[in-house]
Design an enzyme around this catalytic site. Structure first.
Site, PDB file in Angstrom:
ATOM      1  N   GLY A  22      39.670  39.061  35.640  1.00 49.98           N
ATOM      2  CA  GLY A  22      38.955  38.205  36.588  1.00 49.98           C
ATOM      3  C   GLY A  22      39.295  38.606  38.011  1.00 49.98           C
ATOM      4  O   GLY A  22      39.977  37.879  38.725  1.00 49.98           O
ATOM      5  N   LYS A  55      49.967  20.470  43.565  1.00 52.95           N
ATOM      6  CA  LYS A  55      48.699  21.069  43.989  1.00 52.95           C
ATOM      7  C   LYS A  55      47.518  20.291  43.404  1.00 52.95           C
ATOM      8  O   LYS A  55      46.556  19.966  44.106  1.00 52.95           O
ATOM      9  CB  LYS A  55      48.635  22.532  43.564  1.00 52.95           C
ATOM     10  N   SER A  95      36.629  25.095  45.988  1.00 48.89           N
ATOM     11  CA  SER A  95      36.054  26.007  44.998  1.00 48.89           C
ATOM     12  C   SER A  95      34.999  25.304  44.145  1.00 48.89           C
ATOM     13  O   SER A  95      34.001  25.912  43.743  1.00 48.89           O
ATOM     14  CB  SER A  95      37.165  26.575  44.100  1.00 48.89           C
ATOM     15  N   GLY A 109      37.991  38.525  40.871  1.00 47.45           N
ATOM     16  CA  GLY A 109      37.166  37.935  41.912  1.00 47.45           C
ATOM     17  C   GLY A 109      37.967  37.722  43.177  1.00 47.45           C
ATOM     18  O   GLY A 109      38.831  38.531  43.522  1.00 47.45           O
ATOM     19  N   ALA A 110      37.718  36.609  43.871  1.00 44.74           N
ATOM     20  CA  ALA A 110      38.338  36.387  45.171  1.00 44.74           C
ATOM     21  C   ALA A 110      39.862  36.366  45.091  1.00 44.74           C
ATOM     22  O   ALA A 110      40.541  37.090  45.823  1.00 44.74           O
ATOM     23  CB  ALA A 110      37.812  35.089  45.779  1.00 44.74           C
ATOM     24  N   ILE A 111      40.419  35.557  44.182  1.00 39.51           N
ATOM     25  CA  ILE A 111      41.876  35.488  44.058  1.00 39.51           C
ATOM     26  C   ILE A 111      42.415  36.672  43.263  1.00 39.51           C
ATOM     27  O   ILE A 111      43.372  37.348  43.678  1.00 39.51           O
ATOM     28  CB  ILE A 111      42.310  34.162  43.399  1.00 39.51           C
TER      29      ILE A 111
END
Length: 326
Positions: free
Chosen positions: A7, A206, A275, A9-11
């Site tokens: 994965g 979080k 997100s 993607g962005a992170i």
């Protein structure tokens, strides 16, 4: 180490890119135009200070089974994607391969190696059929709480907005040699990577804000700053967070900060779209089950009523159903 980012993607791309720049042998699992861009010209990281770095990973593919055996597998996909990919992960394993779970919300492994009356309890919201637990192997798992904010601006280009901390923790709260080595790899890449002996507490801190701000933003289109500064939505967030705090404390979690401090911290992030809002705007499935559905499930388990969360959850589920089907 041989590290596979499932994965990218962005992170995941940000994490994998910086690890590759630090000399690790990184494989990126991506798809679509983003993968094509990485394969043709590499991955570009634009940092918060404006600097730009081009990354050429050891390998970039959409097929997990082509990646080969890895020392570390970092799962950076959204929580709802895990059941589909879990059966494919065994092709990445050697006997000592570790799997780092970098999802938002309550993880599927939460009650594994937990102890107490809920030990081994399966969380239906995130692993309804037990597929994840059956295929990943809980002995491989290291928990991770993700703090950086990043965006995938165009295919092959990731912009870092702020933050550089990835907290790590063994799920039995031990400090092992493998987690120390992993933390050192992260630190060499320029990240803060504290090793926590109470990783579940950090997950909750979080999540405490995410379970309120994410769904409220998805429903209203508001940024974190707007939610926190408007009295009615700020109060709604407080009510949802109060329900969650009661559940967490029933499970033995101690919050090291106050509810107001957590809300103020979110407000300071400013005009940031969560997100979940970004997913709704893009017509994608959201992480609603891991972020709030699982907490409601834990409320039933601990016999804590969750009327505020129930109401918001129902509305987000309806919105998701409309948007994704459209």
């Amino acid at each position: 180490m041989k590290i596979c980012i499932v994965g990218a993607g962005a992170i995941g791309g940000y994490l994998g890119g910086k690890l590759a720049l630090a000399g690790e042998e990184v494989t990126l699992i991506a798809r679509g135009q983003h993968l094509e861009a990485i394969q043709s010209k590499g991955l570009e990281l634009i940092m918060a200070d404006g600097s730009s770095h081009m990354v050429t990973p050891s390998q970039a593919t959409s097929d997990i089974r082509q990646a080969g055996v890895q020392d570390v597998v970092i799962l950076a996909v959204k929580a709802q994607s895990l059941p589909a990919i879990a059966p494919l992960l065994s092709s990445l394993y050697n006997p000592n391969t570790i799997v780092v779970t970098a999802q938002n919300g309550i993880p599927w492994w939460y009650f594994h190696k937990h102890g107490g009356e809920y030990a081994g309890q399966q969380i239906q919201a995130v692993d309804p059929d037990g597929i994840i637990a059956a295929n990943i192997g809980v002995e491989r798992v290291i928990g991770c709480v993700v703090y950086p904010a990043t965006t995938l601006t165009t295919p092959g280009v990731i912009r870092h907005i702020e933050g550089d901390r990835f907290s790590l923790g063994e799920i039995d709260n031990s400090k092992t040699e493998r987690i120390q080595q992993l933390a050192q790899s992260f630190k060499r890449a320029g990240f803060k990577a504290p090793v926590r002996t109470q990783i579940r507490s950090e997950i909750w801190i979080k999540l405490w804000g995410n379970l309120a701000f994410n769904p409220i933003s998805a429903l209203t289109g508001a940024t974190l700053e707007q939610i926190c500064q408007y009295p009615l939505t700020r109060n709604l967030a407080k009510q949802m967070m109060t329900e969650a705090q009661m559940i967490a404390e029933k499970l033995g979690i101690e919050f090291g900060i106050t509810l107001e401090q957590r809300i103020n911290g979110a407000e300071k992030v400013g005009a940031h779209k969560t997100s979940m809002l970004q997913d709704i705007e893009a017509g994608r499935p959201t992480e609603v089950e891991a972020i709030i559905g699982a907490v409601i499930e834990l409320g039933r388990l601990t016999q804590i009523p969750t009327p505020y969360m129930d109401t918001v959850y129902a509305n987000v589920k309806l919105l998701e159903n409309i948007v994704v089907k459209a």
